[in-house]
Design an enzyme around this catalytic site. Structure first.
Site, PDB file in Angstrom:
ATOM      1  N   TYR A 191      -3.735  -6.690  18.427  1.00 14.58           N
ATOM      2  CA  TYR A 191      -2.617  -7.521  18.843  1.00 14.58           C
ATOM      3  C   TYR A 191      -1.348  -6.680  18.684  1.00 14.58           C
ATOM      4  O   TYR A 191      -1.127  -6.077  17.637  1.00 14.58           O
ATOM      5  CB  TYR A 191      -2.530  -8.766  17.953  1.00 14.58           C
ATOM      6  CG  TYR A 191      -1.279  -9.567  18.180  1.00 14.58           C
ATOM      7  CD1 TYR A 191      -1.177 -10.415  19.275  1.00 14.58           C
ATOM      8  CD2 TYR A 191      -0.205  -9.457  17.317  1.00 14.58           C
ATOM      9  CE1 TYR A 191      -0.026 -11.161  19.493  1.00 14.58           C
ATOM     10  CE2 TYR A 191       0.953 -10.181  17.525  1.00 14.58           C
ATOM     11  CZ  TYR A 191       1.049 -11.031  18.611  1.00 14.58           C
ATOM     12  OH  TYR A 191       2.185 -11.749  18.834  1.00 14.58           O
ATOM     13  N   CYS A 212       0.846  -1.186   0.000  1.00 13.27           N
ATOM     14  CA  CYS A 212       0.000   0.000   0.000  1.00 13.27           C
ATOM     15  C   CYS A 212       0.888   1.244   0.000  1.00 13.27           C
ATOM     16  O   CYS A 212       2.041   1.208   0.443  1.00 13.27           O
ATOM     17  CB  CYS A 212      -0.891   0.026   1.231  1.00 13.27           C
ATOM     18  SG  CYS A 212      -2.084  -1.327   1.286  1.00 13.27           S
ATOM     19  N   GLU A 267       0.785   3.785   1.873  1.00 12.73           N
ATOM     20  CA  GLU A 267       1.199   4.168   3.223  1.00 12.73           C
ATOM     21  C   GLU A 267       2.453   3.401   3.648  1.00 12.73           C
ATOM     22  O   GLU A 267       3.366   3.970   4.253  1.00 12.73           O
ATOM     23  CB  GLU A 267       0.080   3.892   4.242  1.00 12.73           C
ATOM     24  CG  GLU A 267      -1.164   4.725   4.025  1.00 12.73           C
ATOM     25  CD  GLU A 267      -2.227   3.991   3.227  1.00 12.73           C
ATOM     26  OE1 GLU A 267      -3.419   4.197   3.527  1.00 12.73           O
ATOM     27  OE2 GLU A 267      -1.885   3.209   2.312  1.00 12.73           O
ATOM     28  N   ARG A 284     -10.038  11.375  -6.051  1.00  6.35           N
ATOM     29  CA  ARG A 284     -10.829  10.674  -5.021  1.00  6.35           C
ATOM     30  C   ARG A 284     -10.602  11.219  -3.620  1.00  6.35           C
ATOM     31  O   ARG A 284     -11.369  10.938  -2.718  1.00  6.35           O
ATOM     32  CB  ARG A 284     -10.537   9.175  -5.051  1.00  6.35           C
ATOM     33  CG  ARG A 284     -11.094   8.509  -6.303  1.00  6.35           C
ATOM     34  CD  ARG A 284     -10.901   7.006  -6.306  1.00  6.35           C
ATOM     35  NE  ARG A 284      -9.489   6.681  -6.437  1.00  6.35           N
ATOM     36  CZ  ARG A 284      -8.883   5.694  -5.799  1.00  6.35           C
ATOM     37  NH1 ARG A 284      -9.542   4.941  -4.960  1.00  6.35           N
ATOM     38  NH2 ARG A 284      -7.599   5.466  -5.990  1.00  6.35           N
ATOM     39  N   TRP A 291       2.354  -6.645  18.187  1.00  4.09           N
ATOM     40  CA  TRP A 291       3.582  -7.328  17.831  1.00  4.09           C
ATOM     41  C   TRP A 291       4.707  -6.353  18.067  1.00  4.09           C
ATOM     42  O   TRP A 291       4.655  -5.223  17.617  1.00  4.09           O
ATOM     43  CB  TRP A 291       3.533  -7.743  16.368  1.00  4.09           C
ATOM     44  CG  TRP A 291       4.829  -8.260  15.834  1.00  4.09           C
ATOM     45  CD1 TRP A 291       5.395  -9.468  16.116  1.00  4.09           C
ATOM     46  CD2 TRP A 291       5.729  -7.613  14.944  1.00  4.09           C
ATOM     47  NE1 TRP A 291       6.579  -9.609  15.456  1.00  4.09           N
ATOM     48  CE2 TRP A 291       6.814  -8.467  14.715  1.00  4.09           C
ATOM     49  CE3 TRP A 291       5.723  -6.374  14.311  1.00  4.09           C
ATOM     50  CZ2 TRP A 291       7.880  -8.150  13.893  1.00  4.09           C
ATOM     51  CZ3 TRP A 291       6.787  -6.041  13.489  1.00  4.09           C
ATOM     52  CH2 TRP A 291       7.843  -6.924  13.283  1.00  4.09           C
TER      53      TRP A 291
END
Length: 136
Positions: free
Chosen positions: A132, A61, A63, A89, A134
């Site tokens: 979660y 992606c 980002e 967009r 990590w």
């Protein structure tokens, strides 16, 4: 649960503009509906842009490309990130994978998001409550 977005700053608008310029310059055109540009700001004010590499098998992606570019250029502390779609967009929210990466690497990063009343920002941890964790 409704997410309360913070109003944009001038720095936020500058970051959105960098992401927009990046995607407009590098778009796949009208048929490239998945082309996205992103920009991230370091704590020192420097900005880093990225473009996604869309492919039907998956791909990074925009980002994540912007985060990688910032890291490659030595930026370790980041303050804000945004993604913008091609063809006008505007601001687009991050996918779930991106949200998880934000929480793991930059839990205090502000993420610029679209809303019915215009873009605003929220902390990455607010986008993925109960995530979660990590630890890299």
């Amino acid at each position: 649960m409704t997410l309360a977005l913070q109003p944009l700053t001038d720095d936020d608008r500058e970051l959105i503009e960098l992401a927009r310029r990046t995607v407009d310059t590098n778009t796949d055109g009208p048929d490239g509906v998945h082309t996205m540009g992103a920009a991230v700001r370091g704590i020192d004010g420097r900005m880093y842009a990225g473009i996604n590499l869309y492919h039907f098998t998956g791909g990074p992606c925009a980002e994540l490309v912007a985060l990688g570019r910032a890291r490659a250029e030595g930026a370790r502390e980041l303050t804000t990130i945004v993604a913008v779609g091609n063809e006008g967009r505007g601001v687009v929210g991050p996918c779930g994978r991106d949200r998880q990466v934000f929480v793991d690497y930059h839990p205090t990063i502000r993420v610029i998001l679209p809303s019915p009343t215009g873009p605003g920002s929220a902390l990455a941890t607010d986008l993925l409550p109960g995530a979660y964790r990590w630890t890299p």
